[in-house]
Design an enzyme around this catalytic site. Sequence first.
Site, PDB file in Angstrom:
ATOM      1  CB  CYS A   1      -2.891  -4.748   2.337  1.00  0.00           C
ATOM      2  SG  CYS A   1      -3.846  -3.489   2.338  1.00  0.00           S
TER       3      CYS A   1
ATOM      4  CD  GLU B   1       1.415  -3.356   0.732  1.00  0.00           C
ATOM      5  OE1 GLU B   1       0.511  -3.739   1.792  1.00  0.00           O
ATOM      6  OE2 GLU B   1       0.757  -1.631   0.231  1.00  0.00           O
TER       7      GLU B   1
END
Lengths: 843, 264
Positions: free
Chosen positions: A438, A440
Amino acid sequence: MNTYDATPIEKTERIARLVAHLYAKMPEIEAARAELITESYKATEGQPIMMRRALAFAHILENIPIIIRPEELVVGSSTIAPRGCQTYPEFSYEWLEAEFDTVEHRSADPFYISDDTKKRLKAADSYWKGKTTSELATSYMAPETLRAMEHNFFTPGNYFYNGVGHITVQYDKVLRIGFEGIKQEAEAELADCHFGDENYAAKNTFLRAVLISCDAVIGYAERYSRLAKEMADKERDAARRQELLTISENCGRVPRNGADGFWEACQSFWFVQQLLQLESSGHSISPGRFDQYMYPYYEKDIKSGRLTRERAQELLDCIWVKLNDLNKCRDAVSAEGFAGYSLFQNLIVGGQTTEGKDATNDLSFMCISAARHVFLPQPSLSIRVWNRSPKALLLYAAELTRTGIGLPAYYNDEVIIPALINRGLTLEDARDYNIIGCVEPQKSGKTEGWHDAAFFNMCRPLEMVFSNGYDAGKEASIHTGNVESFKTFDEFYDAYKKQMEYNISLLVNADNAIDMAHRILCPLPFESCMVDDCMKRGLSLQEGGAVYNFTGPQGFGIANVADSLYTVKKLVFEEKKVTLGELKKALEMNFGQGFDAITAKEIALQVAGALKAQGKEVTGDVIAATVQSVLTMELPAAEKARYEEILAMIDALPKFGNDIDEVDSLARDAAYTYTRPLETYRNPRGGIFQAGLYPVSANVPLGAQTGATPDGRLAHMPVADGVSPSSGKDVNGPTAACNSVARLDHGIASNGTLFNMKMHPTAMAGEKGLESFVSLVCGYFDQKGMHMQFNVVDRQTLLDAQKHPEKYSGLVVRVAGYSALFTTLSKSLQDDIIRRTEQAADR
Amino acid sequence: MKDYLNVSGRIFDIQRYSIHDGVGIRTIVFLKGCALRCKWCCNPESQEYEIQTMTVNGKPKVMGRDVTVREVMETVARDMPYYGRSGGGLTLSGGESLLQPEFATALLHGAKDMGITTAMESMGYAKFEVIKGVLAYLDTYLMDIKHMNAAKHKEFTGRENTLMVENAMKIAQSRMCELIIRVPVIPGFNDTEEEIMQIASYADSLPGVEQIHLLPYHNYGEGKYEGLGRPYLLKDTPLPSQEKMNHLKDMVEKKTALMCQIGG
């Protein structure tokens, strides 16, 4: 001077046909991998686990059915059915057997499964009882941890039931030297293993497992080479025959050797991307800085005239299609949390080089074009933005955003690079970051980041402050005192911090237990051979072989906690309009707004608990009767009116997301209650914990397990997503929302923050709309925001899509850290997306 | 001493992230009170200087508040990062800002002190001496010219256009700011080729004017009339079609040296 060519290239008809073929049917579950790994495990009992993993991987790659789909230019499919999925019983299997009869009809991510497959899976699964990572992990956990999970404080579901994934390996290295080259490195390390070394056993075994894995991959590619040749021999169309012959040659050469040209590089990349996901079920295997490591092959072929830009674009588009061919079946609850068949394969363009120069090249633009051509959720396309990003690239990206696909996500180098340096990365490594899953950030090929280690619901500890540690009549957390006894806001806030700290320690306990289980049962030699310094140290990633090790669990619900704290501060302690006792009662009674079945059951259990405590016997009938009476309960009019009055007072308070310093400062501080305690913990791989602030789509299912909160959120409604303001509460427009969110400390949340913004299409219309959009992103980033993503679609369209899903099968929306087809999402998640404020420009 | 920060005036709204009234991302401050009563006006709550109550979504809402320049600037300053990135800034709208000349001037002065660009939407309904004071702090004047025929202008807006048309020339000749002419295209009032061309030709004759904006009529304001308990006089007026707008734009660009844009 920039030297890129940004001229857009048209999509070819082949790409449209590849997409149509991929989406012709519902995805299907296949049994081949489960059967093969079981066969291999049965044959290797008693051998070191590292060796068993490599042998099982090799057995799968030798025997799993292979297929070349019509018109493909880049080949390699993990299932015969398009978008099908294999299963991974070594991590968990019980949930799937329990859902055999419902998986095809569930609302989030349904999969077809044939009776024959069910039978074959059942037979294979019977071997795995007591041997899975999830069972071993559970046995390592403290009883308090299991209790906290039962009460939904957090869920580590991701790695509890699946492989870890969440990595970017050294694609560049495979492209450069091939697996023959990697084997040579392993051989050299082996030669350097001495009989007397203290780590001889581990290192020697690991390196031999690497050699077996590399050979397995080379052999798998050769199977495709032979298949392509056979198909070419039967092919009547001369052009396709030539394509198949080239595919055959490509697969014979790569990934065994370094890639010679762009097409080979594409094929070599693809085998790595695909096979990582056959070794383990981890998702978020992220291609990373694809425009950087593919560029040398593109440039060389373009210069020599061997490749046209048109053909290069078509090959890229083919890879984009293939990234949607991979799929994964999750359990029903996780499927809600990760809805949209997403594998979170994050591919990022732009940004800067290790030397701090702008990295934009032709491929940066062509990757954005590929997303536009294919128009599917994968890959999760991202763009790095920094002070010297070419405006042309940002505008090109904004045009993609405007289509409503929810891509790309925008990331801010100016925050992420220092945040990573703060976690111990070198300047060069930090500059070379890419995004996993997502949101990171990590340095590719050097990191085992465990980036998606859990979801922690920051609202649940708040509930525990009001209940003094009880949940549905049961002890669920520590006791921080009777809430009515708190005399100051600080006392109340301290109780919240204590509840947070306690539950964070349990979250760490859960993650570290799961970490150990993966280390002991599922080391991954293939993945590990493409990450430094595994081979040098003779340790797999799971044993701590990576240069950088992290564990990154996510907190979410900051907006709710901030607004709740503000309610308590203002209404209870400053204006003294409500007592904590009244507020507690109002929350229990859901502000007099009635109860749904879930709350009724909770209240009934609470009553039952109280009765039991008094020594009375409680039968199921008593509980059922209580549930009924709660559901039909009529509050006394005066009581109901008071609760509604309290709710109205809360609604009238300023909320996070409106550029109001006092509320925003509280939000910044509230985020620290999660990020600061967490960074004090260590994991078994020798790394530290680092917080993320994003929910994927877990804010919906986990919100459903959370009672009413003092910010006026009713029981079981979704919790705020990521660092975004609560749905519909930001009413001062996009710049105000951005300013509020930028007031959080994003730098400490080095596992990523997620800011969802919904734009109305009119807000992005015309050149002016695009220019303003880019300025909005840059303005947010100037204030040290970390990430931004957009849904560009009007409310009416989404409402209509709910009513007539058949008309909107291609409608892609941004869910959380990824995009998904709107119609494949569950109703509750669809509702949540509709509720998120639509930021329209002007009136 | 920045005394102008203490000047107060009456506004009815502040709108952030406005991207259609001037360069870049802008904050629009809506000043209350207008000299005209245009039948199509989409902000009827702007017309009276008096503070009013308007029903919005079934609830009474007070329209209008007195604020100092300092207070307004606190909000305007919040979007500095976005102005910097986009070249945006402050736009005054109304109402007719020139009815509160001291306040309008002080607001623009405040913006200039912050180093951001300024724009004003106005029909120029004031003595030129008054306008001149404003021009000192103004980058872009977005000036409405609704019709060239004085009688028809009066019928639809309540006043003749003479003063405003003259002011347009004086503003242009002053060369103190960029002047852009804006024309609300209202069916039944000024939407014929002839009427639009009369305005465009005049705009073309103004020294230094390079742009004209044709703003298609919309009925978003209709609900507000109801909320104020007033009849909406243009009920059932058809919206100008995209084709029609394109046609007018092409015509203007063909027959004048102006750059013509549809919408703000």
